[in-house]
Design an enzyme around this catalytic site. Structure first.
Site, PDB file in Angstrom:
ATOM      1  N   ASP A  22       2.753 -36.386  72.815  1.00  0.00           N
ATOM      2  CA  ASP A  22       3.140 -34.952  72.424  1.00  0.00           C
ATOM      3  C   ASP A  22       4.073 -35.075  71.206  1.00  0.00           C
ATOM      4  OD1 ASP A  22       2.079 -34.950  75.060  1.00  0.00           O
ATOM      5  OD2 ASP A  22       3.041 -33.129  75.511  1.00  0.00           O
ATOM      6  N   HIS A  60       0.570 -25.767  74.582  1.00  0.00           N
ATOM      7  CA  HIS A  60       1.366 -24.955  73.693  1.00  0.00           C
ATOM      8  C   HIS A  60       0.383 -24.574  72.503  1.00  0.00           C
ATOM      9  CE1 HIS A  60       5.679 -25.706  74.734  1.00  0.00           C
ATOM     10  NE2 HIS A  60       4.906 -26.547  75.320  1.00  0.00           N
TER      11      HIS A  60
END
Length: 219
Positions: A18, A74
């Site tokens: 990430d 996200h």
């Protein structure tokens, strides 16, 4: 939901954890491995944006020919907030509480640029099947929520980008291999170091929280 990548088209292929806006750290890792954008490929496990210093820069990576990504939770929160009817206040509040405030702080030109990139995010797969040499590698953000890999199987998108159930079972010693593929790579849950359980690899090592960004060579 699915995308298939043939590894024979690239010299080296790397998977990255990430990013969360940590563009400078990502660039540093690429320099360390002497990454060549003309011959090599990076595949992200998702969550390019939020919390870190350069979400617009990491979002722009989806336009690079040497970069691929699956959607992370996200990106999903952002897309839910920036729907076709404008900025959704309720979804936007959830996004902003989870690191999405950067978008509201952009000027109008920057917002338009980001919105164009988010339109491209809509077309990112949730799951990538990577074929390298004689191996089948599956990349998803949080989980592949079935016991056996099947190309284009009907799976719950919410579990693919949000679920931590399999990781929790693994940590508790109750896990098991996922049949049908050689390896699975996930992000989503920040860890101090990469973890491996059976054929499952968890490579979000919390770069945005001051830890090392994990870059894994799979070819």
């Amino acid at each position: 939901m699915y995308q298939r990548i043939d590894g024979r088209n690239w010299r080296h292929i790397y998977l990255v954890g990430d990013l969360h806006g940590c563009l400078a750290q990502f660039a540093g890792q690429l320099r360390k491995v002497r990454f060549d954008p003309w011959q090599d490929l990076v595949i992200s496990v998702g969550d390019l944006i939020d919390r870190g210093p350069d979400s617009p820069g990491c979002l722009a990576l989806i336009g690079k020919p040497w970069f691929r990504a699956v959607q992370g939770n996200h990106e999903v929160m952002a897309l839910n907030s920036l729907n076709d009817t404008g900025y959704d206040t309720e979804s936007g509040f959830l996004w902003e509480m989870n690191g999405g405030r950067w978008f509201r702080q952009l000027n109008e030109v920057q917002k338009q640029q980001a919105e164009k990139l988010f339109q491209r995010c809509k077309h990112l797969p949730l799951i990538i099947e990577l074929l390298v040499q004689d191996k089948r590698i599956i990349i998803a953000h949080a989980d592949y929520p079935l016991a056996h890999w099947v190309w284009q199987a009907d799976v719950d998108p919410g579990l693919v980008v949000w679920s931590r159930e399999r990781l929790q079972r693994n940590i508790q010693g109750k896990g098991e291999p996922i049949e049908g593929a050689d390896a699975f790579y996930f992000g989503h849950t920040p860890l101090k170091t990469p973890l491996r359980f059976f054929n499952q690899h968890y490579i979000d090592t919390g770069a945005v929280f001051g830890n090392t960004l994990t870059l894994v060579a799979v070819q």
